[in-house]
Design an enzyme around this catalytic site. Structure first.
Site, PDB file in Angstrom:
ATOM      1  CG  HIS A 103       8.865  37.767  46.518  1.00 32.42           C
ATOM      2  ND1 HIS A 103       7.867  38.702  46.638  1.00 32.42           N
ATOM      3  CD2 HIS A 103      10.025  38.476  46.494  1.00 32.42           C
ATOM      4  CE1 HIS A 103       8.377  39.925  46.656  1.00 32.42           C
ATOM      5  NE2 HIS A 103       9.702  39.813  46.584  1.00 32.42           N
TER       6      HIS A 103
ATOM      7  CG  HIS B 115      66.478  41.393  40.359  1.00 35.83           C
ATOM      8  ND1 HIS B 115      66.898  42.613  39.877  1.00 35.83           N
ATOM      9  CD2 HIS B 115      65.511  41.668  41.262  1.00 35.83           C
ATOM     10  CE1 HIS B 115      66.210  43.582  40.456  1.00 35.83           C
ATOM     11  NE2 HIS B 115      65.364  43.021  41.300  1.00 35.83           N
TER      12      HIS B 115
ATOM     13  CG  LEU C  80      57.285  44.382  41.891  1.00 32.95           C
ATOM     14  CD1 LEU C  80      56.369  44.719  43.057  1.00 32.95           C
ATOM     15  CD2 LEU C  80      58.603  43.828  42.397  1.00 32.95           C
TER      16      LEU C  80
ATOM     17  CG  ASP D 197      49.676  42.745  49.406  1.00 26.76           C
ATOM     18  OD1 ASP D 197      50.899  42.651  49.220  1.00 26.76           O
ATOM     19  OD2 ASP D 197      49.197  43.416  50.332  1.00 26.76           O
TER      20      ASP D 197
ATOM     21  CB  ILE E 174      51.731  46.356  54.218  1.00 27.54           C
ATOM     22  CG1 ILE E 174      52.280  47.777  54.313  1.00 27.54           C
ATOM     23  CG2 ILE E 174      52.866  45.359  54.094  1.00 27.54           C
ATOM     24  CD1 ILE E 174      53.132  47.988  55.543  1.00 27.54           C
TER      25      ILE E 174
ATOM     26  CD  GLN F 162      73.981  44.922  10.997  1.00 27.87           C
ATOM     27  OE1 GLN F 162      73.442  43.924  10.551  1.00 27.87           O
ATOM     28  NE2 GLN F 162      75.189  44.910  11.545  1.00 27.87           N
TER      29      GLN F 162
END
Length: 920
Positions: free
Chosen positions: A24, A285, A310, A345, A380, A834
């Site tokens: 502009h 793990h 995860l 991902d 993937i 308890q």
């Protein structure tokens, strides 16, 4: 052509280069003096306007001079701005080159439309840290394309802070030749890649068919992590806490944390596992803690244990970092720790705990000065997923934009670029104390695991992968081309590393016990406090009550809060019994007074959901915050009280991470209502209740769960007591339901001083907070201890007693009141305070006084299939004689926890109280 039609076309055209303002301005200059514009621009605007309209518009304006150099600079600025904003979208990131694209079609089209006199003319420009004496637009395009559209994509223009954006621009727009690795560094980089690749192939040959979730396709991660351990020393960081899921974990354990390889061999074969770890967990793990010696100094590396959920490890890591930073010793040493999290991902964008954790990243009670995030982007998800099935956003890292974090995309097949990005990320994080995201675009050479066949669902991708050279081979070829190594270098180093592996494998076959079995976590199993629990004298309690309930006169206190504090002072003088809020505060004060710290967090915990705690006081004139428990004396422990973000899962995981990293702190999380803990069930199941058995990790975390049936409906009645009882085994947790204020005081103190650290689940009251029958005298605080079972407290004639009611929690007071009204002197009421570990010995001893009674009732508010009935009857039947009867009285079974109608609730409550007391 009408003027509005012209403006519409002008705006559409402006979108090409994302700079409406500039176009502009050019148009205004065209209207002012068309001859001052370069011919192509003049023709450009005249094509949009008919000749007559154009001449009319031009005549309306005065002629002004136009600087041709300025025009080119304006175009240059458009090009620069476009590269900064959108260059990452055209970067060469995919190692498999499946997603092909033109270099930068929008900009190329824009430049091609310009007259050659403009594109080839030299002009002066100075930009960020690179400058040119003279340059053309075409050359500028080439330079910027090399920076912004190569193997790295810089996504940062979404950041609002101009200084942060300029800092990134200055960092990356310098002469890239300055970032050149030495020959030694390049060889070392290749060796790291060789180690990563060779280790996976060795595992495959020795343990065929075993799941290992290999790193193959993302081997660049190993030199990246090693670079971090070396680079952060310059920031005075002496500890890195790392969280990651299973992909590549074994490689990271061995090649980054130096876990003995033979110990991993033991885990593969599952031989010689000792009795105390027979449950344990799968090898991918496992965590590990080590002091690693680098060329710049020693750094502690702590890889946290992680279940298959995860991303749940993210807040655990951040909580552990915050605990380290809060530690007074670390403050004096002025050392810091780095939180480092690896994502997948699909998981980073698919699991909500990521968003919850990011939301905490700059919140006072949870921030840790930034986290480095590395996404192992396999392109993937599991096996059958692709990007269209995984997310709605274009990039898996788009979630980072919510906290304005920079995102650096990098092609994993360019290992040198990954090191540059690591340094950039660490420098930015250190400078701005913010999270940084690295999207490591890679691939997965095998399926989801090594026994999976990915060709079934991904034939195109895995055909490419099958024919694609490894990162090792790619970088090896590069160094050969650069005359840094010869053609034998790769084979020689592979053989050398295999020799090391063979030696470790031979040692493993001869060993009986893995070397690192008892050193899985840093000092966690020795979480013992040096002092034993001792009651605080009444005199000292009175002094503490006064100290924590006197508010400075310059603070204007809300009338209702002022009354609460005045009442608490009256408790110190014996004029009132001690209520729940005062008892809880006194428990904290007694610990703080001994130099022990307390951390309390949850939604609205400062005031308390039920307006009972008021650990924080707000000045009604200026909003200033005053915390009495922080003002006992100068050498007291730290008292942290944090109103949390509206999250259960991430916040509770954070507090778990905090609790396992602090030996001198009582860490407490309160649910706003007990059943809100349902949103954190993963944390409860996978960490709090099982981490000691799986990983040898103990903690003393306290969960306060408001529980009680008071007609508030299914969402605000039950803390799901039955779930915690089902999770209890092997003395893993403690579950308590205190019914008096003094019991609350003692159970909190006992929790810290217990030599064996166990999580504590407390079913806390709601309406009972104001029931004067549950209040206690100050003398009870100084003389008593926590009682696992409370015997009958009223004067009942034992000879007349025919029934014993066993119960837990608020229902006791409903039974007590009705018994008094009915004047029932033949029913004994015992309170189980308890529930786990169940106090069988204590109950057996108490029942000796009632040996003539054979009618026993378990009474509860919860439905038949909920609460403690199914759990408690197992223990009660073992204790009671064969001639005794044990029956259930409570609500009938229900798929919901409670009714939402107050009238129905009252009728149910009245009926079960009547049934429990009515012997006939």
């Amino acid at each position: 052509m009408k003027k509005d039609e012209f403006n519409r076309k002008l705006n559409v055209l402006s979108l090409i280069n994302s700079n409406t303002h500039y176009i502009h301005n050019m148009y205004k200059q065209f209207l002012t003096n068309p001859n001052s514009l370069e011919r192509s621009w003049c023709s450009f605007f005249k094509e949009l306007l008919n000749t007559i309209d154009a001449d009319k518009e031009i005549k309306k304006n005065n002629n002004k001079n136009f600087d041709f150099q300025e025009q080119i600079k304006n175009i240059a600025n458009i090009i620069i701005d476009t590269f900064r904003k959108n260059g990452y979208a055209y970067s060469i990131l995919d190692p498999l080159n499946i997603k092909k694209h033109a270099s930068f079609p929008q900009l190329e089209s824009f430049l091609n439309k310009l007259d050659t006199e403009i594109t080839n003319r030299h002009f002066l420009i100075k930009l960020s840290k690179f400058s040119f004496s003279t340059i053309t637009l075409k050359d500028l395009y080439s330079v910027l394309y090399k920076i912004y559209c190569n193997n790295v994509g810089y996504e940062y223009m979404h950041i609002n802070c101009e200084y942060e954006k300029q800092w990134i621009q200055n960092y990356i727009e310098r002469d890239l030749e300055k970032f050149v690795l030495t020959q030694k560094e390049k060889k070392n980089l290749l060796k790291n890649l060789i180690s990563a690749e060779t280790l996976e192939k060795y595992f495959a040959s020795k343990f065929p068919g075993s799941k290992r979730f290999s790193i193959e396709g993302a081997e660049s991660l190993i030199p990246m992590l090693k670079e971090i351990t070396n680079y952060v020393v310059k920031f005075n960081i002496n500890k890195i806490i790392l969280g990651m899921s299973h992909r590549g974990r074994l490689n990271v354990l061995i090649n980054v944390l130096d876990k003995p390889i033979k110990d991993v061999f033991h885990e593969f074969s599952e031989t010689n596992i000792t009795e105390n770890v027979k449950n344990g967990d799968v090898k991918y793990h496992m965590g590990f803690n080590t002091d690693k010696i680098t060329k710049f100094g020693t750094i502690n590396l702590d890889l946290k244990f992680n279940p298959s959920h995860l991303e749940i490890i993210n807040p655990v890591v951040v909580g552990a970092i915050r605990a380290y930073q809060d530690n007074e010793t670390n403050k004096h040493n002025k050392k810091d720790a780095l939180s480092l999290v690896l994502h997948g991902d699909a998981a980073i964008v698919g699991q909500g705990v990521v968003q919850e954790t990011l939301n905490m990243s700059q919140v006072r009670g949870y921030k840790v000065n930034g986290t480095i995030h590395i996404v192992l982007n396999n392109q993937i998800g599991f096996t059958t997923s692709d990007e269209k099935s995984l997310r709605s956003s274009k990039y898996c890292t788009d979630i980072a934009k919510m906290i304005e974090s920079p995102i650096f995309h990098v092609n994993s097949d360019n290992p040198e670029a990954t090191l540059f990005i690591i340094r950039l990320a660490l420098d930015f994080k250190h400078r701005f104390k913010k999270d940084v995201f690295i999207n490591l675009v890679c691939y997965r050479r095998h399926g989801h695991n090594e026994i999976d066949d990915p060709f079934v669902t991904q034939p195109i991708m895995y055909s490419n992968i099958k024919n694609h050279p490894t990162i090792c081979n790619i970088y090896n070829a590069q160094l050969i081309a650069e005359n840094i190594i010869n053609s034998d270098y790769l084979d020689i180093n592979i053989k050398q590393y295999k020799t090391i592996l063979d030696k470790q494998y031979l040692e493993y076959t001869k060993e009986t016990t893995p070397e690192s079995q008892n050193s899985l976590h840093e000092n966690n199993t020795s979480m013992l406090y040096s002092k034993t629990i001792e009651n605080v004298s009444k005199k000292n309690l009175i002094e503490l009550v006064k100290k924590i309930n006197v508010i400075p006169s310059n603070i204007v206190v809300h009338n209702r809060v002022s009354k609460i504090y005045k009442d608490r002072l009256a408790m110190a003088h014996g004029n009132k019994l001690v209520d729940w809020g005062a008892a809880e505060s006194l428990a904290y004060a007694s610990l703080l007074n001994q130099g022990i710290s307390c951390r309390l967090s949850g939604e609205d915990v400062g005031r308390g959901t039920f307006f009972h705690r008021h650990a924080t006081v707000y000045d009604q004139k200026n909003g200033a915050l005053y915390i009495p428990l922080q003002n006992i004396h100068s050498n007291q422990g730290n008292f942290y009280v944090w109103d949390s973000v509206l999250s259960e899962e991430a916040v509770l995981a954070f507090e778990y991470g905090y609790s396992i990293s602090q030996n001198n702190t009582l860490t407490i999380w309160e649910a706003q209502f007990g059943d809100f803990a349902n949103g954190a069930q993963i944390v409860i199941d996978q960490f709090i209740c099982s981490s000691e058995k799986k990983w040898g990790i103990s903690c003393n975390l306290v969960l306060l769960l408001p529980h009680g049936y008071e007609g508030q409906g299914p969402e605000h009645s039950s803390s799901r007591l039955e779930r915690y009882l089902q999770l209890s085994a092997e003395n893993n947790i403690r579950i308590c339901v205190p019914t008096t204020a003094v019991q609350m005081y003692h159970v909190l103190r006992k929790q810290f001083f217990d030599s064996k650290k166990k999580p504590l689940i407390i079913m806390t009251p709601k309406s009972l907070l104001r029931n004067s029958l549950s209040f206690s005298s100050l003398l009870e605080f100084s003389e008593n201890t926590f009682k696992e079972i409370i015997d009958e407290v009223e004067n009942i004639n034992l000879l007349l007693a025919k029934r014993i009611i066993l119960c837990s929690g608020k229902i006791y007071y409903d039974l007590l009141n009705q018994r008094r009204i009915n004047k029932k002197n033949d029913v004994i009421i015992l309170r189980i305070e308890q529930l786990y570990p169940f106090p069988s010995n204590v109950l057996s001893k108490i029942l000796q006084s009632y040996s003539h009674i054979n009618d026993f009732i378990w009474c509860q508010e919860e439905p038949f299939n909920q609460g403690a009935w199914f759990y408690s009857q197992y223990y009660l039947k073992k204790i009671l004689s064969v001639t005794s009867s044990l029956n259930y009285i409570g609500r009938p079974e229900s798929s919901s926890t409670a009714t939402g109608y107050i009238n129905i609730h009252r009728k149910q409550q009245q009926q079960l109280i009547y049934d429990a007391l009515n012997i006939n």
